[in-house]
Scaffold this motif. Structure first.
Motif, PDB file in Angstrom:
ATOM      1  N   ILE A 201       0.844  -1.201   0.000  1.00  0.00           N
ATOM      2  CA  ILE A 201       0.000   0.000   0.000  1.00  0.00           C
ATOM      3  C   ILE A 201       0.874   1.244   0.000  1.00  0.00           C
ATOM      4  O   ILE A 201       0.719   2.149  -0.830  1.00  0.00           O
ATOM      5  CB  ILE A 201      -0.907   0.035   1.245  1.00  0.00           C
ATOM      6  CG1 ILE A 201      -1.748  -1.227   1.332  1.00  0.00           C
ATOM      7  CG2 ILE A 201      -1.794   1.244   1.219  1.00  0.00           C
ATOM      8  CD1 ILE A 201      -2.552  -1.307   2.596  1.00  0.00           C
ATOM      9  N   LEU A 248      -3.451  -2.679  -6.897  1.00  0.00           N
ATOM     10  CA  LEU A 248      -3.764  -3.671  -5.860  1.00  0.00           C
ATOM     11  C   LEU A 248      -4.444  -4.897  -6.465  1.00  0.00           C
ATOM     12  O   LEU A 248      -4.139  -6.037  -6.092  1.00  0.00           O
ATOM     13  CB  LEU A 248      -4.667  -3.060  -4.787  1.00  0.00           C
ATOM     14  CG  LEU A 248      -3.986  -2.137  -3.773  1.00  0.00           C
ATOM     15  CD1 LEU A 248      -5.002  -1.521  -2.846  1.00  0.00           C
ATOM     16  CD2 LEU A 248      -2.963  -2.906  -2.974  1.00  0.00           C
ATOM     17  N   ASP A 252      -3.028  -8.674  -6.495  1.00  0.00           N
ATOM     18  CA  ASP A 252      -3.823  -9.763  -5.918  1.00  0.00           C
ATOM     19  C   ASP A 252      -3.980 -10.922  -6.881  1.00  0.00           C
ATOM     20  O   ASP A 252      -3.898 -12.081  -6.499  1.00  0.00           O
ATOM     21  CB  ASP A 252      -5.217  -9.244  -5.538  1.00  0.00           C
ATOM     22  CG  ASP A 252      -5.308  -8.951  -4.065  1.00  0.00           C
ATOM     23  OD1 ASP A 252      -4.271  -9.115  -3.395  1.00  0.00           O
ATOM     24  OD2 ASP A 252      -6.384  -8.556  -3.604  1.00  0.00           O
TER      25      ASP A 252
ATOM     26  N   ALA B  77      -0.905   6.107   5.229  1.00  0.00           N
ATOM     27  CA  ALA B  77      -0.600   4.753   4.747  1.00  0.00           C
ATOM     28  C   ALA B  77      -0.062   3.894   5.878  1.00  0.00           C
ATOM     29  O   ALA B  77      -0.359   2.697   5.964  1.00  0.00           O
ATOM     30  CB  ALA B  77       0.402   4.817   3.599  1.00  0.00           C
ATOM     31  N   VAL B  80      -3.029   2.860   7.980  1.00  0.00           N
ATOM     32  CA  VAL B  80      -3.860   1.908   7.238  1.00  0.00           C
ATOM     33  C   VAL B  80      -3.226   0.525   7.254  1.00  0.00           C
ATOM     34  O   VAL B  80      -3.904  -0.491   7.424  1.00  0.00           O
ATOM     35  CB  VAL B  80      -4.082   2.397   5.790  1.00  0.00           C
ATOM     36  CG1 VAL B  80      -4.699   1.308   4.954  1.00  0.00           C
ATOM     37  CG2 VAL B  80      -4.973   3.605   5.792  1.00  0.00           C
ATOM     38  N   THR B  81      -1.898   0.484   7.099  1.00  0.00           N
ATOM     39  CA  THR B  81      -1.222  -0.811   7.150  1.00  0.00           C
ATOM     40  C   THR B  81      -1.432  -1.480   8.506  1.00  0.00           C
ATOM     41  O   THR B  81      -1.638  -2.697   8.583  1.00  0.00           O
ATOM     42  CB  THR B  81       0.279  -0.637   6.859  1.00  0.00           C
ATOM     43  OG1 THR B  81       0.425   0.127   5.680  1.00  0.00           O
ATOM     44  CG2 THR B  81       0.955  -1.967   6.685  1.00  0.00           C
ATOM     45  N   ASP B  84      -4.995  -2.721   8.685  1.00  0.00           N
ATOM     46  CA  ASP B  84      -5.132  -3.812   7.722  1.00  0.00           C
ATOM     47  C   ASP B  84      -4.600  -5.115   8.293  1.00  0.00           C
ATOM     48  O   ASP B  84      -4.979  -6.192   7.866  1.00  0.00           O
ATOM     49  CB  ASP B  84      -4.374  -3.433   6.435  1.00  0.00           C
ATOM     50  CG  ASP B  84      -4.696  -4.355   5.296  1.00  0.00           C
ATOM     51  OD1 ASP B  84      -5.883  -4.676   5.149  1.00  0.00           O
ATOM     52  OD2 ASP B  84      -3.776  -4.751   4.571  1.00  0.00           O
ATOM     53  N   GLU B  99     -12.084  -5.939   2.189  1.00  0.00           N
ATOM     54  CA  GLU B  99     -10.618  -5.907   2.166  1.00  0.00           C
ATOM     55  C   GLU B  99     -10.069  -4.788   1.282  1.00  0.00           C
ATOM     56  O   GLU B  99      -9.258  -3.973   1.720  1.00  0.00           O
ATOM     57  CB  GLU B  99     -10.096  -7.255   1.677  1.00  0.00           C
ATOM     58  CG  GLU B  99      -8.588  -7.342   1.738  1.00  0.00           C
ATOM     59  CD  GLU B  99      -8.085  -8.679   1.224  1.00  0.00           C
ATOM     60  OE1 GLU B  99      -8.918  -9.511   0.818  1.00  0.00           O
ATOM     61  OE2 GLU B  99      -6.861  -8.862   1.223  1.00  0.00           O
ATOM     62  N   LYS B 103      -7.863  -1.180   2.363  1.00  0.00           N
ATOM     63  CA  LYS B 103      -6.584  -0.738   1.807  1.00  0.00           C
ATOM     64  C   LYS B 103      -6.733   0.634   1.152  1.00  0.00           C
ATOM     65  O   LYS B 103      -5.799   1.424   1.149  1.00  0.00           O
ATOM     66  CB  LYS B 103      -6.081  -1.748   0.783  1.00  0.00           C
ATOM     67  CG  LYS B 103      -5.588  -3.001   1.462  1.00  0.00           C
ATOM     68  CD  LYS B 103      -5.114  -4.027   0.483  1.00  0.00           C
ATOM     69  CE  LYS B 103      -4.549  -5.201   1.246  1.00  0.00           C
ATOM     70  NZ  LYS B 103      -4.661  -6.446   0.503  1.00  0.00           N
TER      71      LYS B 103
END
Lengths: 320, 206
Positions: A201, A248, A252, B77, B80-81, B84, B99, B103
């Motif tokens: 991310i 992303l 994936d 970020a 968020v990580t 997550d 999901e 992210k």
């Protein structure tokens, strides 16, 4: 150079690249394919010589399985031989997974009463077909704005005038394609070898932000007029969800470079299409009598809902 | 203390991120097919908003104004990580549905706009409450849309059957989300018109 000329130039650049990408993998793989999917339950194979009808119509002579797991055989329900007896269509009871590779083994192929031996056929979709499916899927069937609801902030923000909508659509498509490829390269050559997948991310959004900043700086010096037209949109692109969602999704599903590029192109063009359609309607809405409490965004949402309903018509749509 | 409560109330109704500011619409339509999804994503946003507001508020004197946007993005970020990694442990099956959007909190406009407009100027305590208010406003919006769509689309609430039939299947389809938000926004505008007597100019530009 105004926006319209710019759009023509951009189209001239993007189209040949895309056509080349469509054709190039097909040229590479054309030599190996000897069977092809007809529908999602049928495979066509050609023998190269006339074969005996009694041999060809016996399902026990064929062994069909997915290349990845050879142990699971898929039963053949019926066989149709072509009038010249050189090719046959195998029909299966269950639907095949068209995105994977299948192998067909024909035992003791007989022609004019003589046994010629075993023949193997590799059946798979050509790369061009897969890319085209991804492209159409991202642009129409799973349009990022209307069926995945991504990038709505910008979608409602810049769809008030047709001219800004076109400018934004083109800028976005270019940035999207390039950043999708760059993120793929970073993921494959830096993050995966170092086992840093959990940082994707931060790395992806950083890449996009740096890339947008770079385009901004270069454009300011190279073409100040264009920069004045597109400058605002460039900064806005960083806050667009699609720009982060595409890398992303690519990461994936383990897409390769060509797939990543095509998904980026499809997403960008789909977004541009949605913006253009919406701006056409909203220009007309300015002149309409809308109830006072629906003025502005609420009516725009209702219009987007109607668009989403009509894009539902694309679901289940496929060419190959 | 009352000014802090005012900050929370401000985020909840008068400057509700979804219905009044019209920021971060993507998740508001996408994950709200049920209350549970909305609740999960809302909690994640509260977490990220509060912690990144506090972080930026503490380090505001170290961030050079010219590189503030990349710096904010990196701070968001980071949090968020963290969320997550926490969410899949708490509730794996709901996490699977939201999901992608957990992210994508990185690019939610509401968070970065609060950092830019509030946390980069104010001290730690008000920033904390502003983050809390905005987060709860977002959570409230997601749950409201989720409840309406789940109830009319599938006749259920929190997964429990209430009606036993599907009154309006269109509500769980993509189009339903747009319709519901459009109508709730119109209702908010109507209330504002009744209270202040002015015809509202609704919504931010992005």
């Amino acid at each position: 150079m105004n926006v319209k000329q710019f759009s023509n130039v951009a189209l001239l650049i993007v189209l040949p690249i895309f056509l080349f990408l469509m054709i190039f993998p097909t040229l590479v793989h054309a030599a190996t394919g000897s069977g092809s999917f007809k529908k999602d339950t049928e495979i066509q194979i050609s023998f190269g010589a006339p074969v005996d009808e009694t041999w060809a119509n016996d399902p026990a002579n064929y062994r069909v399985f997915q290349k990845t797991d050879p142990d699971i055989e898929i039963p053949v329900t019926s066989i149709t031989l072509s009038p010249r007896k050189t090719s046959a269509v195998l029909t299966f009871g269950e639907a095949l997974n068209l995105s994977s590779e299948y192998e067909v083994q024909a035992k003791n192929v007989t022609s004019d009463g003589k046994v010629l031996g075993n023949v193997e056929f590799l059946v798979k979709k050509s790369e061009g077909q897969i890319l085209f499916t991804i492209f159409l899927g991202a642009m129409l069937i799973n349009n990022f704005v209307f069926t995945k609801y991504l990038g709505l902030c910008i979608f409602f923000g810049v769809s008030q005038k047709k001219e800004t909508a076109i400018g934004m659509g083109i800028t976005f498509t270019i940035v999207m394609v390039l950043s999708a490829v760059m993120c793929w390269a970073l993921l494959t050559f830096v993050l995966q070898p170092l086992h840093l997948g959990f940082l994707q991310i931060i790395v992806f959004i950083g890449t996009v932000a740096i890339f947008v900043q770079a385009v901004d700086t270069i454009l300011r010096k190279v073409n100040p007029y264009l920069f004045k037209k597109l400058g605002v949109f460039l900064v806005l692109i960083v806050t667009n969800c699609i720009i982060l969602a595409v890398p992303l999704i690519n990461a994936d599903s383990g897409n390769g470079p060509f797939e990543s590029l095509t998904l980026g192109l499809g997403a960008g063009l789909g977004f541009a299409l949605a913006l253009f359609l919406m701006s056409c309607v909203r220009e007309k809405l300015e002149l309409c009598r809308v109830p006072a409490m629906f003025k502005g965004l609420p009516i725009a949402f209702v219009v987007a809902g109607v668009f989403a309903l009509s894009f539902l018509g694309f679901s289940g749509f496929s060419i190959f | 203390m009352s000014s802090n409560l005012k900050l929370i109330w401000n985020g909840l109704i008068p400057e509700n991120p979804i219905f009044r500011l019209a920021l971060s619409m993507c998740p508001a339509v996408a994950v709200t097919t049920s209350v549970e999804n909305g609740l999960m994503l809302g909690l994640a946003v509260v977490f990220v908003q509060v912690f990144s507001s506090c972080t930026v508020s503490i380090f505001k004197s170290f961030i050079h104004p010219r590189i503030r946007i990349p710096a904010y993005v990196i701070v968001i970020a980071l949090w968020v990580t963290v969320i997550d990694m926490i969410l899949p442990v708490i509730s794996p099956d709901v996490y699977k549905k939201v999901e992608l959007f957990v992210k994508l909190i990185v690019v939610f406009a509401i968070i970065i706009s609060r950092l830019e407009l509030f946390a980069s100027k104010e001290p730690l305590i008000p920033s904390f409450f502003d983050g809390l208010g905005m987060g709860f406003g977002f959570l409230f919006g997601l749950c409201l849309i989720g409840a309406i769509r789940e109830f009319f689309g599938t006749g259920q609430l929190f997964g429990y059957d209430i009606l036993g039939f599907n009154p309006l299947l269109i509500m769980v389809l993509p189009a339903g989300g747009f319709f519901v938000i459009g109508f709730i926004m119109a209702i908010f505008n109507w209330f504002e018109y009744k209270i202040t007597g002015k015809i509202p100019t609704s919504g931010g530009a992005h």
